[in-house]
Motif scaffolding. Structure first.
Motif, PDB file in Angstrom:
ATOM      1  N   LEU A 121      22.157-108.349   6.950  1.00 15.06           N
ATOM      2  CA  LEU A 121      23.005-107.378   7.639  1.00 15.06           C
ATOM      3  C   LEU A 121      23.298-106.180   6.733  1.00 15.06           C
ATOM      4  O   LEU A 121      23.268-105.028   7.170  1.00 15.06           O
ATOM      5  N   ILE A 122      23.575-106.464   5.464  1.00 18.87           N
ATOM      6  CA  ILE A 122      23.882-105.384   4.528  1.00 18.87           C
ATOM      7  C   ILE A 122      22.616-104.580   4.233  1.00 18.87           C
ATOM      8  O   ILE A 122      22.650-103.349   4.187  1.00 18.87           O
ATOM      9  N   LYS A 123      21.480-105.279   4.075  1.00 18.21           N
ATOM     10  CA  LYS A 123      20.218-104.575   3.838  1.00 18.21           C
ATOM     11  C   LYS A 123      19.924-103.594   4.969  1.00 18.21           C
ATOM     12  O   LYS A 123      19.471-102.476   4.736  1.00 18.21           O
ATOM     13  N   LYS A 124      20.201-104.036   6.201  1.00 16.42           N
ATOM     14  CA  LYS A 124      19.961-103.171   7.349  1.00 16.42           C
ATOM     15  C   LYS A 124      20.825-101.906   7.257  1.00 16.42           C
ATOM     16  O   LYS A 124      20.348-100.801   7.486  1.00 16.42           O
ATOM     17  N   GLN A 125      22.111-102.069   6.901  1.00 12.72           N
ATOM     18  CA  GLN A 125      23.005-100.911   6.791  1.00 12.72           C
ATOM     19  C   GLN A 125      22.536 -99.961   5.686  1.00 12.72           C
ATOM     20  O   GLN A 125      22.557 -98.741   5.852  1.00 12.72           O
ATOM     21  N   VAL A 126      22.104-100.541   4.558  1.00  6.66           N
ATOM     22  CA  VAL A 126      21.631 -99.711   3.437  1.00  6.66           C
ATOM     23  C   VAL A 126      20.363 -98.955   3.850  1.00  6.66           C
ATOM     24  O   VAL A 126      20.225 -97.755   3.577  1.00  6.66           O
ATOM     25  N   ASN A 127      19.448 -99.631   4.539  1.00  2.42           N
ATOM     26  CA  ASN A 127      18.216 -98.977   4.997  1.00  2.42           C
ATOM     27  C   ASN A 127      18.499 -97.890   6.023  1.00  2.42           C
ATOM     28  O   ASN A 127      17.866 -96.829   6.015  1.00  2.42           O
ATOM     29  N   ASP A 128      19.462 -98.159   6.928  1.00  2.73           N
ATOM     30  CA  ASP A 128      19.852 -97.139   7.913  1.00  2.73           C
ATOM     31  C   ASP A 128      20.413 -95.913   7.198  1.00  2.73           C
ATOM     32  O   ASP A 128      20.089 -94.769   7.545  1.00  2.73           O
ATOM     33  N   ALA A 129      21.271 -96.155   6.190  1.00  2.00           N
ATOM     34  CA  ALA A 129      21.867 -95.046   5.437  1.00  2.00           C
ATOM     35  C   ALA A 129      20.766 -94.250   4.730  1.00  2.00           C
ATOM     36  O   ALA A 129      20.784 -93.019   4.717  1.00  2.00           O
ATOM     37  N   LYS A 130      19.779 -94.954   4.174  1.00  2.00           N
ATOM     38  CA  LYS A 130      18.676 -94.290   3.471  1.00  2.00           C
ATOM     39  C   LYS A 130      17.892 -93.405   4.442  1.00  2.00           C
ATOM     40  O   LYS A 130      17.563 -92.259   4.124  1.00  2.00           O
ATOM     41  N   ALA A 131      17.620 -93.918   5.630  1.00  2.00           N
ATOM     42  CA  ALA A 131      16.875 -93.137   6.629  1.00  2.00           C
ATOM     43  C   ALA A 131      17.659 -91.874   7.020  1.00  2.00           C
ATOM     44  O   ALA A 131      17.079 -90.784   7.125  1.00  2.00           O
ATOM     45  N   LEU A 132      18.963 -92.015   7.211  1.00  2.00           N
ATOM     46  CA  LEU A 132      19.786 -90.861   7.576  1.00  2.00           C
ATOM     47  C   LEU A 132      19.844 -89.848   6.429  1.00  2.00           C
ATOM     48  O   LEU A 132      19.828 -88.635   6.654  1.00  2.00           O
ATOM     49  N   MET A 133      19.907 -90.355   5.199  1.00  2.00           N
ATOM     50  CA  MET A 133      19.947 -89.447   4.044  1.00  2.00           C
ATOM     51  C   MET A 133      18.619 -88.704   3.892  1.00  2.00           C
ATOM     52  O   MET A 133      18.607 -87.529   3.507  1.00  2.00           O
ATOM     53  N   ASP A 134      17.505 -89.376   4.220  1.00  2.00           N
ATOM     54  CA  ASP A 134      16.198 -88.701   4.204  1.00  2.00           C
ATOM     55  C   ASP A 134      16.212 -87.531   5.184  1.00  2.00           C
ATOM     56  O   ASP A 134      15.712 -86.439   4.880  1.00  2.00           O
ATOM     57  N   LYS A 135      16.790 -87.766   6.368  1.00  2.00           N
ATOM     58  CA  LYS A 135      16.872 -86.704   7.373  1.00  2.00           C
ATOM     59  C   LYS A 135      17.765 -85.567   6.883  1.00  2.00           C
ATOM     60  O   LYS A 135      17.476 -84.392   7.117  1.00  2.00           O
ATOM     61  N   ALA A 136      18.868 -85.903   6.205  1.00  2.00           N
ATOM     62  CA  ALA A 136      19.775 -84.876   5.684  1.00  2.00           C
ATOM     63  C   ALA A 136      19.064 -84.017   4.633  1.00  2.00           C
ATOM     64  O   ALA A 136      19.226 -82.792   4.607  1.00  2.00           O
ATOM     65  N   ILE A 137      18.250 -84.662   3.784  1.00  2.00           N
ATOM     66  CA  ILE A 137      17.485 -83.924   2.772  1.00  2.00           C
ATOM     67  C   ILE A 137      16.476 -82.994   3.457  1.00  2.00           C
ATOM     68  O   ILE A 137      16.335 -81.827   3.088  1.00  2.00           O
ATOM     69  N   ALA A 138      15.790 -83.507   4.457  1.00  2.00           N
ATOM     70  CA  ALA A 138      14.795 -82.699   5.176  1.00  2.00           C
ATOM     71  C   ALA A 138      15.464 -81.490   5.831  1.00  2.00           C
ATOM     72  O   ALA A 138      14.945 -80.371   5.789  1.00  2.00           O
ATOM     73  N   HIS A 139      16.643 -81.719   6.405  1.00  2.83           N
ATOM     74  CA  HIS A 139      17.371 -80.631   7.050  1.00  2.83           C
ATOM     75  C   HIS A 139      17.804 -79.588   6.019  1.00  2.83           C
ATOM     76  O   HIS A 139      17.646 -78.385   6.240  1.00  2.83           O
ATOM     77  N   ALA A 140      18.359 -80.059   4.895  1.00  2.00           N
ATOM     78  CA  ALA A 140      18.798 -79.128   3.847  1.00  2.00           C
ATOM     79  C   ALA A 140      17.611 -78.317   3.331  1.00  2.00           C
ATOM     80  O   ALA A 140      17.718 -77.094   3.137  1.00  2.00           O
ATOM     81  N   ASP A 141      16.474 -78.975   3.131  1.00  2.00           N
ATOM     82  CA  ASP A 141      15.274 -78.290   2.654  1.00  2.00           C
ATOM     83  C   ASP A 141      14.826 -77.234   3.670  1.00  2.00           C
ATOM     84  O   ASP A 141      14.491 -76.098   3.307  1.00  2.00           O
TER      85      ASP A 141
END
Length: 187
Positions: A4-24
Motif C-alpha cells: 500500500l505504501i509502495k503504491k502511494q510512493v509510486n503515485d507520488a513519483k509519477a505526479l512529480m514526473d508530471k510536475a517536472i515536465a510541466h515546469a520544463d
C-alpha cells in the motif's frame, strides 16, 4: 515496506514526473533571445470562430537563430494569425508578406534579461510548490493507511521515502531553472 505504501510512493513519483515536465515546458516558453517555435505554443488563432492553437493551422519553423517563420495552410488566415501573435503580447512583431509571416526576434536588453530571469525563477518556484503539494497529499494518504492495518514504523518509512523523492525532484527543478537562467543571461 508494505504494498500500500509502495503504491502511494509510486503515485507520488509519477505526479512529480508530471510536475517536472510541466515546469520544463513552462521554462521553455520563456524566450532567451533565440528564436524558438515553442515561443508561439500559447498563441491561439480565431479559426472560423474557434480558438485554435497556431501549430494546428500552419507550420512554425526557425530558419536561423533570430527568425521564426509561420506558414499557414490556408493563405486567408494570414491576417488572423498576425493579429493573434500581436495580441499574445510576446514582445515580438510579426511581418505579413502575403505568403508567410516572418517574426524577427530582437536581441534582449540587459533589463529584459533580468525580467525574464525573474520570470524563470517564478516558474521554478511554481514547480517546487507543485512538488511540495504532491508530497503533502502523499503523506496524508500514507497516514490514512493506518486504518488499513499498516504499522507506525512502515508509515514513517513511507513518509521518509516521499521526502527523499521530494528532495530529488526539487533539485531537478533547481537544475532546470539554473540552466534556463544561464541561457537567458548569456548574450
Amino acid at each position: 515496506m508494505s504494498e500500500l505504501i509502495k503504491k502511494q510512493v509510486n503515485d507520488a513519483k509519477a505526479l512529480m514526473d508530471k510536475a517536472i515536465a510541466h515546469a520544463d515546458n513552462e521554462l521553455n516558453k520563456i524566450r532567451a533571445g533565440k528564436a524558438n517555435p515553442s515561443m508561439l505554443d500559447d498563441v491561439t488563432v480565431d479559426y472560423y470562430g474557434t480558438p485554435t492553437p497556431l501549430s494546428q493551422i500552419g507550420s512554425v519553423n526557425t530558419p536561423d537563430a533570430r527568425t521564426i517563420i509561420v506558414q499557414p495552410w490556408e493563405k486567408n488566415l494570414l491576417p488572423a494569425i498576425e493579429k493573434a501573435i500581436k495580441e499574445a503580447n510576446l514582445g515580438i512583431n510579426p511581418q505579413n508578406d502575403g505568403v508567410i509571416i516572418r517574426i524577427n526576434v530582437p536581441p534582449l536588453t540587459e533589463e529584459r534579461r533580468r525580467d525574464l530571469a525573474k520570470k524563470a525563477k517564478g516558474e521554478a518556484e511554481t514547480g517546487k510548490i507543485a512538488i511540495r503539494n504532491i508530497r503533502k497529499d502523499a503523506n496524508e494518504k500514507i497516514k490514512k493507511l493506518k486504518t488499513e492495518g499498516v504499522s507506525e514504523d512502515e508509515i514513517k518509512v513511507g513518509e521518509a521515502e516521499v521526502q527523499k523523492l521530494t528532495d530529488a525532484y526539487i533539485v531537478k527543478v533547481d537544475q532546470l531553472s539554473e540552466a534556463k537562467e544561464k541561457d537567458i543571461m548569456t548574450v
